[in-house]
Design a protein around this motif. Sequence first.
Motif, PDB file in Angstrom:
ATOM      1  N   GLU A  25       0.831  -1.211   0.000  1.00 22.28           N
ATOM      2  CA  GLU A  25       0.000   0.000   0.000  1.00 22.28           C
ATOM      3  C   GLU A  25       0.869   1.265   0.000  1.00 22.28           C
ATOM      4  OE1 GLU A  25      -3.215   2.209   2.923  1.00 22.28           O
ATOM      5  OE2 GLU A  25      -2.933   0.047   3.136  1.00 22.28           O
ATOM      6  N   ILE A  26       1.897   1.283   0.822  1.00 21.99           N
ATOM      7  CA  ILE A  26       2.790   2.447   0.906  1.00 21.99           C
ATOM      8  C   ILE A  26       3.529   2.645  -0.417  1.00 21.99           C
ATOM      9  CG2 ILE A  26       4.857   3.364   2.057  1.00 21.99           C
ATOM     10  CD1 ILE A  26       3.763   1.906   4.641  1.00 21.99           C
ATOM     11  N   CYS A  30       3.570   6.011  -2.752  1.00 24.51           N
ATOM     12  CA  CYS A  30       4.826   6.752  -2.927  1.00 24.51           C
ATOM     13  C   CYS A  30       5.367   6.759  -4.354  1.00 24.51           C
ATOM     14  CB  CYS A  30       5.879   6.206  -1.975  1.00 24.51           C
ATOM     15  SG  CYS A  30       5.492   6.508  -0.229  1.00 24.51           S
ATOM     16  N   PHE A  31       4.987   5.794  -5.151  1.00 24.24           N
ATOM     17  CA  PHE A  31       5.520   5.695  -6.513  1.00 24.24           C
ATOM     18  C   PHE A  31       4.394   5.624  -7.530  1.00 24.24           C
ATOM     19  CE2 PHE A  31       9.120   4.185  -4.032  1.00 24.24           C
ATOM     20  CZ  PHE A  31      10.187   4.813  -4.660  1.00 24.24           C
ATOM     21  N   MET A  42       6.857  -7.308  -4.073  1.00 17.51           N
ATOM     22  CA  MET A  42       6.991  -6.770  -2.725  1.00 17.51           C
ATOM     23  C   MET A  42       6.749  -7.863  -1.684  1.00 17.51           C
ATOM     24  SD  MET A  42       7.820  -4.146  -0.874  1.00 17.51           S
ATOM     25  CE  MET A  42       7.669  -2.675  -1.893  1.00 17.51           C
ATOM     26  N   THR A  43       5.757  -8.700  -1.923  1.00 17.98           N
ATOM     27  CA  THR A  43       5.473  -9.804  -0.999  1.00 17.98           C
ATOM     28  C   THR A  43       6.679 -10.737  -0.910  1.00 17.98           C
ATOM     29  OG1 THR A  43       3.109  -9.649  -1.462  1.00 17.98           O
ATOM     30  CG2 THR A  43       3.897 -11.727  -0.515  1.00 17.98           C
ATOM     31  N   GLU A  44       7.298 -11.039  -2.058  1.00 13.98           N
ATOM     32  CA  GLU A  44       8.491 -11.895  -2.062  1.00 13.98           C
ATOM     33  C   GLU A  44       9.642 -11.234  -1.296  1.00 13.98           C
ATOM     34  OE1 GLU A  44       7.767 -14.234  -6.301  1.00 13.98           O
ATOM     35  OE2 GLU A  44       9.132 -12.509  -6.259  1.00 13.98           O
ATOM     36  N   ARG A  45       9.856  -9.933  -1.491  1.00 11.04           N
ATOM     37  CA  ARG A  45      10.929  -9.229  -0.768  1.00 11.04           C
ATOM     38  C   ARG A  45      10.701  -9.265   0.732  1.00 11.04           C
ATOM     39  NH1 ARG A  45      11.190  -3.541  -3.859  1.00 11.04           N
ATOM     40  NH2 ARG A  45      11.234  -4.414  -5.942  1.00 11.04           N
ATOM     41  N   VAL A  46       9.458  -8.983   1.135  1.00 12.28           N
ATOM     42  CA  VAL A  46       9.136  -8.965   2.558  1.00 12.28           C
ATOM     43  C   VAL A  46       9.357 -10.345   3.174  1.00 12.28           C
ATOM     44  CG1 VAL A  46       7.244  -8.720   4.230  1.00 12.28           C
ATOM     45  CG2 VAL A  46       7.571  -6.989   2.456  1.00 12.28           C
ATOM     46  N   VAL A 103       8.300   7.036   2.051  1.00 14.19           N
ATOM     47  CA  VAL A 103       7.805   7.714   3.247  1.00 14.19           C
ATOM     48  C   VAL A 103       6.425   8.264   2.899  1.00 14.19           C
ATOM     49  CG1 VAL A 103       8.150   9.614   4.884  1.00 14.19           C
ATOM     50  CG2 VAL A 103      10.122   8.277   4.118  1.00 14.19           C
ATOM     51  N   LEU A 104       5.440   7.896   3.703  1.00 13.24           N
ATOM     52  CA  LEU A 104       4.084   8.375   3.455  1.00 13.24           C
ATOM     53  C   LEU A 104       4.038   9.903   3.493  1.00 13.24           C
ATOM     54  CD1 LEU A 104       2.021   5.789   5.518  1.00 13.24           C
ATOM     55  CD2 LEU A 104       1.950   6.126   3.037  1.00 13.24           C
TER      56      LEU A 104
END
Length: 171
Positions: A25-26, A30-31, A42-46, A103-104
Motif C-alpha cells: 500500500e505504501i 509513494c511511486f 513486494m510480498t516476495e521481498r518482505v 515515506v508516506l
Amino acid sequence: MTKEELQERFEFRNVKAEEADQAIEIENICFPPNEACSPKSMTERVSRAQETFLVAVDKETGKIAGFLNGIATHEEAFRDEFFTDITLHNRKGKNIMLLGLDVLPEYRGQGLASEIMERYLKREQEVGRKRVVLTCLDEKVKMYEKMGYKDLGISGSVWGGEKWHDMEYVL
C-alpha cells in the motif's frame, strides 16, 4: 524533528512478514504505477529479504510510516532484474542494491527519510557490506548527495520507462 524526537516517535526495525500488505500500500502511494514494485515482488521481498528492509513504525498508530528496502548481492552494477527477481538476493552479498525509499506523505519533511537512510547505512556497514547502490530520477540526485551518495551518472536502468542516475555510497 530532531534525532531524539524521531527516536521517540518511531520504532526502527526489520519488516515483519505480516506487514507485506502495508508495504504494498505504501509503495503504491509513494511511486507512480510505472515505477512501483508489483504486489507479488513486494510480498516476495518482505518474506525472503527481511534483513534488507528497515521500517519506521509510528509508535502511536503501530503502522509503518516509511521504509527502505533492497537486496544483497555480490554484483557491482545495478540492473532492473533486481526489482523483480528475488532469487538474485544473496544474504551474504557484499553490496546492497536499494530498490525503494518510501515515506508516506503525512510523514515527509520531518527528516524521517534521512534518519531511515542513516540507520540503514550504519547497519549494513556493521554487517560487513561494502557498497550501497541505488537509482534515482534527476530531481532526487541532490537529496541523495546530501545523504552522502556519489552520482555515478546515467544508469543502464530503464525501469518504468524512466531515465535514472546510479548513486553509490561506499561503506
